[in-house]
Design a protein around this motif. Structure first.
Motif, PDB file in Angstrom:
ATOM      1  N   MET A  21       0.819  -1.205   0.000  1.00 13.93           N
ATOM      2  CA  MET A  21       0.000   0.000   0.000  1.00 13.93           C
ATOM      3  C   MET A  21       0.855   1.258   0.000  1.00 13.93           C
ATOM      4  O   MET A  21       0.461   2.285  -0.556  1.00 13.93           O
ATOM      5  N   LYS A  22       2.040   1.201   0.581  1.00 13.00           N
ATOM      6  CA  LYS A  22       2.957   2.334   0.476  1.00 13.00           C
ATOM      7  C   LYS A  22       3.385   2.545  -0.970  1.00 13.00           C
ATOM      8  O   LYS A  22       3.670   3.669  -1.384  1.00 13.00           O
ATOM      9  N   MET A  23       3.430   1.467  -1.767  1.00 10.11           N
ATOM     10  CA  MET A  23       3.744   1.577  -3.193  1.00 10.11           C
ATOM     11  C   MET A  23       2.649   2.319  -3.946  1.00 10.11           C
ATOM     12  O   MET A  23       2.914   2.914  -4.996  1.00 10.11           O
ATOM     13  N   GLY A  24       1.413   2.242  -3.445  1.00  7.17           N
ATOM     14  CA  GLY A  24       0.295   2.879  -4.122  1.00  7.17           C
ATOM     15  C   GLY A  24      -0.900   1.974  -4.351  1.00  7.17           C
ATOM     16  O   GLY A  24      -1.914   2.411  -4.904  1.00  7.17           O
ATOM     17  N   CYS A  25      -0.790   0.705  -3.937  1.00  7.91           N
ATOM     18  CA  CYS A  25      -1.916  -0.215  -4.065  1.00  7.91           C
ATOM     19  C   CYS A  25      -2.989   0.111  -3.023  1.00  7.91           C
ATOM     20  O   CYS A  25      -2.724   0.757  -2.017  1.00  7.91           O
ATOM     21  N   LEU A  26      -4.204  -0.375  -3.284  1.00  6.79           N
ATOM     22  CA  LEU A  26      -5.296  -0.305  -2.327  1.00  6.79           C
ATOM     23  C   LEU A  26      -5.744  -1.728  -2.015  1.00  6.79           C
ATOM     24  O   LEU A  26      -5.243  -2.680  -2.622  1.00  6.79           O
ATOM     25  N   SER A  27      -6.688  -1.879  -1.087  1.00  2.00           N
ATOM     26  CA  SER A  27      -7.073  -3.229  -0.680  1.00  2.00           C
ATOM     27  C   SER A  27      -8.573  -3.334  -0.451  1.00  2.00           C
ATOM     28  O   SER A  27      -9.226  -2.365  -0.057  1.00  2.00           O
ATOM     29  N   GLN A  28      -9.104  -4.527  -0.682  1.00  2.54           N
ATOM     30  CA  GLN A  28     -10.526  -4.813  -0.493  1.00  2.54           C
ATOM     31  C   GLN A  28     -10.682  -6.071   0.343  1.00  2.54           C
ATOM     32  O   GLN A  28     -10.199  -7.137  -0.038  1.00  2.54           O
ATOM     33  N   MET A  29     -11.335  -5.961   1.474  1.00  2.00           N
ATOM     34  CA  MET A  29     -11.580  -7.104   2.346  1.00  2.00           C
ATOM     35  C   MET A  29     -12.919  -7.752   2.021  1.00  2.00           C
ATOM     36  O   MET A  29     -13.899  -7.067   1.734  1.00  2.00           O
ATOM     37  N   ASN A  30     -12.970  -9.091   2.076  1.00  2.00           N
ATOM     38  CA  ASN A  30     -14.237  -9.806   1.940  1.00  2.00           C
ATOM     39  C   ASN A  30     -15.022  -9.719   3.240  1.00  2.00           C
ATOM     40  O   ASN A  30     -14.472  -9.947   4.323  1.00  2.00           O
ATOM     41  N   LYS A  31     -16.309  -9.437   3.145  1.00  2.00           N
ATOM     42  CA  LYS A  31     -17.120  -9.366   4.366  1.00  2.00           C
ATOM     43  C   LYS A  31     -17.125 -10.697   5.102  1.00  2.00           C
ATOM     44  O   LYS A  31     -17.147 -10.745   6.331  1.00  2.00           O
ATOM     45  N   GLY A  32     -17.093 -11.817   4.367  1.00  2.00           N
ATOM     46  CA  GLY A  32     -17.126 -13.121   5.005  1.00  2.00           C
ATOM     47  C   GLY A  32     -15.897 -13.423   5.841  1.00  2.00           C
ATOM     48  O   GLY A  32     -15.962 -14.227   6.779  1.00  2.00           O
ATOM     49  N   SER A  33     -14.770 -12.789   5.513  1.00  2.00           N
ATOM     50  CA  SER A  33     -13.530 -13.078   6.237  1.00  2.00           C
ATOM     51  C   SER A  33     -13.650 -12.712   7.705  1.00  2.00           C
ATOM     52  O   SER A  33     -13.200 -13.457   8.586  1.00  2.00           O
ATOM     53  N   ILE A  34     -14.260 -11.558   7.981  1.00  5.69           N
ATOM     54  CA  ILE A  34     -14.325 -11.089   9.369  1.00  5.69           C
ATOM     55  C   ILE A  34     -15.268 -11.946  10.200  1.00  5.69           C
ATOM     56  O   ILE A  34     -15.206 -11.950  11.433  1.00  5.69           O
ATOM     57  N   MET A  75     -25.288 -18.604  -0.473  1.00  7.30           N
ATOM     58  CA  MET A  75     -23.998 -18.810   0.180  1.00  7.30           C
ATOM     59  C   MET A  75     -23.030 -17.796  -0.415  1.00  7.30           C
ATOM     60  O   MET A  75     -23.005 -17.612  -1.636  1.00  7.30           O
ATOM     61  N   ARG A  76     -22.247 -17.125   0.445  1.00  6.31           N
ATOM     62  CA  ARG A  76     -21.411 -16.014  -0.013  1.00  6.31           C
ATOM     63  C   ARG A  76     -22.292 -15.022  -0.762  1.00  6.31           C
ATOM     64  O   ARG A  76     -22.125 -14.774  -1.946  1.00  6.31           O
ATOM     65  N   THR A  77     -23.222 -14.443  -0.053  1.00  3.18           N
ATOM     66  CA  THR A  77     -24.295 -13.660  -0.661  1.00  3.18           C
ATOM     67  C   THR A  77     -23.937 -12.179  -0.807  1.00  3.18           C
ATOM     68  O   THR A  77     -22.908 -11.717  -0.308  1.00  3.18           O
ATOM     69  N   THR A  78     -24.856 -11.459  -1.450  1.00  2.10           N
ATOM     70  CA  THR A  78     -24.729 -10.012  -1.629  1.00  2.10           C
ATOM     71  C   THR A  78     -25.249  -9.223  -0.434  1.00  2.10           C
ATOM     72  O   THR A  78     -25.224  -7.994  -0.455  1.00  2.10           O
ATOM     73  N   TYR A  79     -25.707  -9.889   0.601  1.00  7.83           N
ATOM     74  CA  TYR A  79     -26.263  -9.234   1.785  1.00  7.83           C
ATOM     75  C   TYR A  79     -25.138  -8.517   2.542  1.00  7.83           C
ATOM     76  O   TYR A  79     -24.155  -9.135   2.957  1.00  7.83           O
ATOM     77  N   MET A  80     -25.259  -7.200   2.700  1.00  8.35           N
ATOM     78  CA  MET A  80     -24.168  -6.404   3.269  1.00  8.35           C
ATOM     79  C   MET A  80     -24.510  -5.735   4.596  1.00  8.35           C
ATOM     80  O   MET A  80     -23.659  -5.065   5.188  1.00  8.35           O
ATOM     81  N   ALA A  81     -25.740  -5.902   5.086  1.00 10.25           N
ATOM     82  CA  ALA A  81     -26.099  -5.256   6.343  1.00 10.25           C
ATOM     83  C   ALA A  81     -25.283  -5.788   7.509  1.00 10.25           C
ATOM     84  O   ALA A  81     -24.991  -5.057   8.467  1.00 10.25           O
ATOM     85  N   ASP A  82     -24.870  -7.058   7.425  1.00 12.23           N
ATOM     86  CA  ASP A  82     -24.119  -7.640   8.538  1.00 12.23           C
ATOM     87  C   ASP A  82     -22.744  -7.006   8.702  1.00 12.23           C
ATOM     88  O   ASP A  82     -22.318  -6.709   9.818  1.00 12.23           O
ATOM     89  N   GLY A 111     -15.319 -15.283   9.859  1.00 14.54           N
ATOM     90  CA  GLY A 111     -14.722 -16.607   9.943  1.00 14.54           C
ATOM     91  C   GLY A 111     -15.118 -17.563   8.843  1.00 14.54           C
ATOM     92  O   GLY A 111     -14.865 -18.769   8.947  1.00 14.54           O
ATOM     93  N   ARG A 112     -15.693 -17.067   7.749  1.00 15.47           N
ATOM     94  CA  ARG A 112     -16.185 -17.963   6.708  1.00 15.47           C
ATOM     95  C   ARG A 112     -15.080 -18.497   5.803  1.00 15.47           C
ATOM     96  O   ARG A 112     -15.328 -19.364   4.973  1.00 15.47           O
ATOM     97  N   PHE A 113     -13.873 -17.971   5.955  1.00 14.97           N
ATOM     98  CA  PHE A 113     -12.722 -18.502   5.220  1.00 14.97           C
ATOM     99  C   PHE A 113     -11.661 -19.041   6.180  1.00 14.97           C
ATOM    100  O   PHE A 113     -10.496 -19.159   5.813  1.00 14.97           O
TER     101      PHE A 113
END
Length: 264
Positions: free
Chosen positions: A156-169, A202-209, A171-173
């Protein structure tokens, strides 16, 4: 909310397997508070999910948009791809084969889970040298980041950005991905969170959680940055400043003492 990582395009990768399923995913997203979806089918996976930009790809995208309009689902649908990194990925971007996030300079990109971090760094450099910005998909799931989260800080110091999966937080992975996601969130190394949805069951588009989790654990400002402000800047091709990612005191920390929550 704006979801920049979804496999909602029907029948072209391991996501939605039909138009009906794609429509169900869109409706679920809308009902959970998502206003905009970027479609990001797997791309540049040679011999499997190539999904390069083409008239056929665009036709399918327009069909999905038209069906959403017919069913009165007001969700906004934008073009994109989850690009599998390769030695020639910069060339394919230059040729116009690989789709960015909604015609912007931002490209959602993934690497093999067991990728060599030095090889990945060369890939990021080749894309950054073009004036494009890699948005690293689900870094919390990569072996090298799980072993040493400082690697993402360096990228990220190089200039990249990052995207976290909601399922990761949640424990789904697995526990290791969950712990890594927590460390990255605590140290402001996540630019945005997204569903990486593959279906409506499974691995849905639901984002309220994930919105509720971030609000409870980190507060309204984190919700705004990860689920709205930074994704909005991506789709509008606006600059995302490092001050929105790192705290000043973190930038001055020594490399090896940056993550003081301990090894995984």
């Amino acid at each position: 909310m704006i979801d920049i990582h979804t496999h909602i395009m029907p029948g072209i990768d391991d996501g939605a397997d039909s138009m009906e399923e794609a429509l169900a995913m869109a409706e679920m997203a809308w009902d959970s508070g998502v206003s905009t979806i970027v479609v990001t089918p797997h791309s540049n996976v040679r011999g499997c999910f190539e999904n390069y930009d083409s008239p056929e790809w665009r036709k399918l995208f327009e069909q999905l948009k038209n069906y959403l309009k017919e069913m009165d689902c007001p969700i906004q649908l934008l073009t994109g791809a989850e690009i599998y990194a390769s030695n020639h990925v910069a060339e394919r971007i230059a040729e116009g084969l690989l789709l960015p996030i909604h015609n912007s300079r931002y490209y959602l990109m993934e690497i093999p889970f067991d990728a060599d971090p030095y090889w990945a760094e060369e890939i990021w450099e080749s894309v950054l040298d073009m004036g494009k910005i890699p948005v690293i998909a689900h870094p919390e799931r990569y072996d090298c980041i799980q072993d040493n989260p400082v690697i993402l800080y360096e990228w990220m110091k190089m200039g990249c950005l990052s995207q976290m999966n909601k399922g990761s937080i949640f424990g789904r992975f697995g526990r290791t991905a969950q712990k890594t996601a927590e460390i990255l969130l605590d140290n402001n190394l996540i630019t945005c969170a997204a569903s990486d949805a593959h279906s409506s069951y499974m691995r849905t588009t639901y984002m309220a959680d994930i919105r509720d989790y971030l609000l409870d654990m980190y507060g309204e400002e984190k919700v705004e940055h990860l689920l709205y402000r930074n994704p909005k800047r991506m789709i509008e091709n606006r600059v995302i400043y490092n001050d929105d990612i790192f705290h000043p005191e973190q930038r001055s920390m020594k490399r090896r003492s940056f993550f003081n929550r301990g090894r995984l």
